[in-house]
Design a protein around this motif. Sequence first.
Motif, PDB file in Angstrom:
ATOM      1  N   ILE A 169      -7.851  24.535 -43.793  1.00 16.79           N
ATOM      2  CA  ILE A 169      -7.398  24.767 -45.166  1.00 16.79           C
ATOM      3  C   ILE A 169      -8.323  25.759 -45.861  1.00 16.79           C
ATOM      4  CG2 ILE A 169      -7.195  23.703 -47.459  1.00 16.79           C
ATOM      5  CD1 ILE A 169      -6.091  21.212 -46.092  1.00 16.79           C
ATOM      6  N   ALA A 170      -9.630  25.533 -45.738  1.00  8.94           N
ATOM      7  CA  ALA A 170     -10.603  26.362 -46.450  1.00  8.94           C
ATOM      8  C   ALA A 170     -10.607  27.794 -45.937  1.00  8.94           C
ATOM      9  CB  ALA A 170     -11.989  25.743 -46.329  1.00  8.94           C
ATOM     10  N   VAL A 171     -10.581  27.972 -44.621  1.00  4.77           N
ATOM     11  CA  VAL A 171     -10.632  29.310 -44.049  1.00  4.77           C
ATOM     12  C   VAL A 171      -9.292  30.020 -44.197  1.00  4.77           C
ATOM     13  CG1 VAL A 171     -10.889  30.598 -41.888  1.00  4.77           C
ATOM     14  CG2 VAL A 171     -12.524  28.787 -42.473  1.00  4.77           C
ATOM     15  N   HIS A 172      -8.208  29.303 -43.986  1.00  3.72           N
ATOM     16  CA  HIS A 172      -6.887  29.933 -44.092  1.00  3.72           C
ATOM     17  C   HIS A 172      -6.674  30.517 -45.479  1.00  3.72           C
ATOM     18  CE1 HIS A 172      -2.475  30.103 -44.680  1.00  3.72           C
ATOM     19  NE2 HIS A 172      -2.466  30.449 -43.412  1.00  3.72           N
ATOM     20  N   TYR A 173      -7.187  29.857 -46.513  1.00 12.75           N
ATOM     21  CA  TYR A 173      -7.002  30.412 -47.855  1.00 12.75           C
ATOM     22  C   TYR A 173      -7.597  31.807 -47.962  1.00 12.75           C
ATOM     23  CZ  TYR A 173      -7.314  31.678 -52.628  1.00 12.75           C
ATOM     24  OH  TYR A 173      -7.208  32.421 -53.782  1.00 12.75           O
ATOM     25  N   ALA A 174      -8.738  32.035 -47.316  1.00 15.33           N
ATOM     26  CA  ALA A 174      -9.341  33.369 -47.366  1.00 15.33           C
ATOM     27  C   ALA A 174      -8.389  34.402 -46.765  1.00 15.33           C
ATOM     28  CB  ALA A 174     -10.676  33.378 -46.639  1.00 15.33           C
ATOM     29  N   LEU A 175      -7.737  34.052 -45.654  1.00 16.13           N
ATOM     30  CA  LEU A 175      -6.773  34.978 -45.054  1.00 16.13           C
ATOM     31  C   LEU A 175      -5.566  35.179 -45.967  1.00 16.13           C
ATOM     32  CD1 LEU A 175      -8.537  34.067 -42.536  1.00 16.13           C
ATOM     33  CD2 LEU A 175      -6.537  34.686 -41.183  1.00 16.13           C
ATOM     34  N   PHE A 176      -5.148  34.104 -46.627  1.00 16.66           N
ATOM     35  CA  PHE A 176      -4.021  34.179 -47.555  1.00 16.66           C
ATOM     36  C   PHE A 176      -4.370  35.065 -48.753  1.00 16.66           C
ATOM     37  CE2 PHE A 176      -1.931  32.421 -51.356  1.00 16.66           C
ATOM     38  CZ  PHE A 176      -0.601  32.624 -51.012  1.00 16.66           C
ATOM     39  N   LEU A 177      -5.578  34.918 -49.282  1.00 15.66           N
ATOM     40  CA  LEU A 177      -5.998  35.782 -50.383  1.00 15.66           C
ATOM     41  C   LEU A 177      -6.025  37.234 -49.930  1.00 15.66           C
ATOM     42  CD1 LEU A 177      -7.078  36.257 -53.243  1.00 15.66           C
ATOM     43  CD2 LEU A 177      -9.372  35.694 -52.382  1.00 15.66           C
ATOM     44  N   GLY A 178      -6.487  37.464 -48.708  1.00 21.16           N
ATOM     45  CA  GLY A 178      -6.474  38.821 -48.169  1.00 21.16           C
ATOM     46  C   GLY A 178      -5.077  39.406 -48.125  1.00 21.16           C
ATOM     47  N   GLU A 179      -4.099  38.553 -47.875  1.00 16.27           N
ATOM     48  CA  GLU A 179      -2.716  39.025 -47.879  1.00 16.27           C
ATOM     49  C   GLU A 179      -2.306  39.485 -49.271  1.00 16.27           C
ATOM     50  OE1 GLU A 179       1.423  37.514 -45.928  1.00 16.27           O
ATOM     51  OE2 GLU A 179       0.323  36.036 -47.116  1.00 16.27           O
ATOM     52  N   THR A 180      -2.673  38.723 -50.288  1.00 19.00           N
ATOM     53  CA  THR A 180      -2.299  39.106 -51.645  1.00 19.00           C
ATOM     54  C   THR A 180      -2.998  40.392 -52.071  1.00 19.00           C
ATOM     55  OG1 THR A 180      -4.039  37.838 -52.777  1.00 19.00           O
ATOM     56  CG2 THR A 180      -2.008  36.667 -52.237  1.00 19.00           C
ATOM     57  N   LEU A 181      -4.137  40.690 -51.440  1.00 19.76           N
ATOM     58  CA  LEU A 181      -4.886  41.914 -51.754  1.00 19.76           C
ATOM     59  C   LEU A 181      -4.485  43.095 -50.864  1.00 19.76           C
ATOM     60  CD1 LEU A 181      -8.430  40.325 -52.206  1.00 19.76           C
ATOM     61  CD2 LEU A 181      -6.909  41.145 -54.022  1.00 19.76           C
ATOM     62  N   GLY A 182      -3.552  42.863 -49.958  1.00 15.43           N
ATOM     63  CA  GLY A 182      -3.102  43.936 -49.075  1.00 15.43           C
ATOM     64  C   GLY A 182      -4.002  44.180 -47.888  1.00 15.43           C
ATOM     65  N   LEU A 183      -4.941  43.274 -47.623  1.00 10.95           N
ATOM     66  CA  LEU A 183      -5.865  43.456 -46.509  1.00 10.95           C
ATOM     67  C   LEU A 183      -5.296  42.951 -45.190  1.00 10.95           C
ATOM     68  CD1 LEU A 183      -9.151  42.342 -48.313  1.00 10.95           C
ATOM     69  CD2 LEU A 183      -8.396  44.678 -47.844  1.00 10.95           C
ATOM     70  N   HIS A 184      -4.224  42.173 -45.247  1.00 17.00           N
ATOM     71  CA  HIS A 184      -3.666  41.572 -44.036  1.00 17.00           C
ATOM     72  C   HIS A 184      -3.135  42.600 -43.046  1.00 17.00           C
ATOM     73  CE1 HIS A 184      -0.267  42.368 -46.588  1.00 17.00           C
ATOM     74  NE2 HIS A 184       0.581  42.075 -45.617  1.00 17.00           N
ATOM     75  N   GLU A 185      -2.800  43.789 -43.538  1.00 20.54           N
ATOM     76  CA  GLU A 185      -2.304  44.829 -42.637  1.00 20.54           C
ATOM     77  C   GLU A 185      -3.379  45.267 -41.643  1.00 20.54           C
ATOM     78  OE1 GLU A 185      -0.905  47.866 -45.229  1.00 20.54           O
ATOM     79  OE2 GLU A 185       0.769  46.658 -45.993  1.00 20.54           O
ATOM     80  N   ARG A 186      -4.633  44.924 -41.925  1.00 18.61           N
ATOM     81  CA  ARG A 186      -5.746  45.282 -41.050  1.00 18.61           C
ATOM     82  C   ARG A 186      -6.254  44.080 -40.248  1.00 18.61           C
ATOM     83  NH1 ARG A 186      -8.974  48.439 -45.766  1.00 18.61           N
ATOM     84  NH2 ARG A 186     -10.601  48.805 -44.208  1.00 18.61           N
ATOM     85  N   TYR A 187      -5.546  42.951 -40.310  1.00 13.93           N
ATOM     86  CA  TYR A 187      -5.932  41.781 -39.527  1.00 13.93           C
ATOM     87  C   TYR A 187      -5.648  42.021 -38.048  1.00 13.93           C
ATOM     88  CZ  TYR A 187      -6.239  38.846 -43.761  1.00 13.93           C
ATOM     89  OH  TYR A 187      -6.580  38.300 -44.969  1.00 13.93           O
ATOM     90  N   LYS A 188      -6.447  41.408 -37.203  1.00 12.31           N
ATOM     91  CA  LYS A 188      -6.207  41.425 -35.771  1.00 12.31           C
ATOM     92  C   LYS A 188      -5.171  40.347 -35.414  1.00 12.31           C
ATOM     93  CE  LYS A 188     -10.642  43.481 -34.577  1.00 12.31           C
ATOM     94  NZ  LYS A 188     -10.023  44.780 -34.286  1.00 12.31           N
ATOM     95  N   PRO A 189      -4.600  40.413 -34.209  1.00 15.37           N
ATOM     96  CA  PRO A 189      -3.430  39.576 -33.893  1.00 15.37           C
ATOM     97  C   PRO A 189      -3.626  38.075 -34.079  1.00 15.37           C
ATOM     98  CG  PRO A 189      -3.629  41.325 -32.284  1.00 15.37           C
ATOM     99  CD  PRO A 189      -4.860  41.409 -33.143  1.00 15.37           C
ATOM    100  N   ARG A 190      -4.743  37.507 -33.612  1.00 17.33           N
ATOM    101  CA  ARG A 190      -4.888  36.060 -33.722  1.00 17.33           C
ATOM    102  C   ARG A 190      -5.033  35.617 -35.178  1.00 17.33           C
ATOM    103  NH1 ARG A 190      -7.525  36.878 -28.688  1.00 17.33           N
ATOM    104  NH2 ARG A 190      -9.544  37.253 -29.664  1.00 17.33           N
ATOM    105  N   SER A 191      -5.741  36.399 -35.967  1.00 15.78           N
ATOM    106  CA  SER A 191      -5.868  36.068 -37.392  1.00 15.78           C
ATOM    107  C   SER A 191      -4.521  36.171 -38.096  1.00 15.78           C
ATOM    108  CB  SER A 191      -6.887  37.005 -38.061  1.00 15.78           C
ATOM    109  OG  SER A 191      -8.170  36.812 -37.525  1.00 15.78           O
ATOM    110  N   ARG A 192      -3.758  37.174 -37.756  1.00 21.03           N
ATOM    111  CA  ARG A 192      -2.435  37.344 -38.362  1.00 21.03           C
ATOM    112  C   ARG A 192      -1.509  36.180 -37.991  1.00 21.03           C
ATOM    113  NH1 ARG A 192      -1.139  41.837 -36.028  1.00 21.03           N
ATOM    114  NH2 ARG A 192      -2.415  43.087 -37.446  1.00 21.03           N
TER     115      ARG A 192
END
Length: 208
Positions: A160-183
Amino acid sequence: MKLYHCADARSLRALWALEELGVDHELVVMPFPPRARYPGYLSINPLGTVPTLVDGDVTLTESSGICHYLAEMNAPTPLRIAPGEADYGDYINWLFRSDATLTFPQTIVLRYTRLEPPERRLPQAVEDYSIWYLSRLRAVETALEDREFLCGGRFTMADIAVHYALFLGETLGLHERYKPRSRDYLERLKERPAFQRARARQAAGQEA
């Protein structure tokens, strides 16, 4: 128990945790920033940050700390890794890493892309701290190389705690630079019913 929350802010960690646990609570959805737009909030949390969880005489204001508190107060639960379990150290480390290492650089990106007026925005700081955040996701990418969740062989508060960081990155447009497992991890956990209930509850609270 009462949770003070802003939509999709770090308080989403706490709301999601409450939904996973099935704990009865009152949800107060506030406009952002609450210190300026929710009368009386500074008397509840003098820092003016979110979240704030009030449980009787206990008040907590750190999102990952709230996840840990809720797991401890509702033990036994599979969301908790207990002392003595093999991955207890990893579990605690992920809880602290989620905010101190992963969310922190994103707050700089958020501030200098959205919160500051245009004349005060700093594109170089945005890019520098974006790279800082993305480089630290290597730990997530490595951890998920041979497993579905971060530790303990199951979904826990650490996820829960770590996934939120990835989710926030999505709202900031950073998810397009995530690697496959993180995505993949980002998308899989967004499908959890408790995560979807949490977001539905915040939406209903915004409309109230």
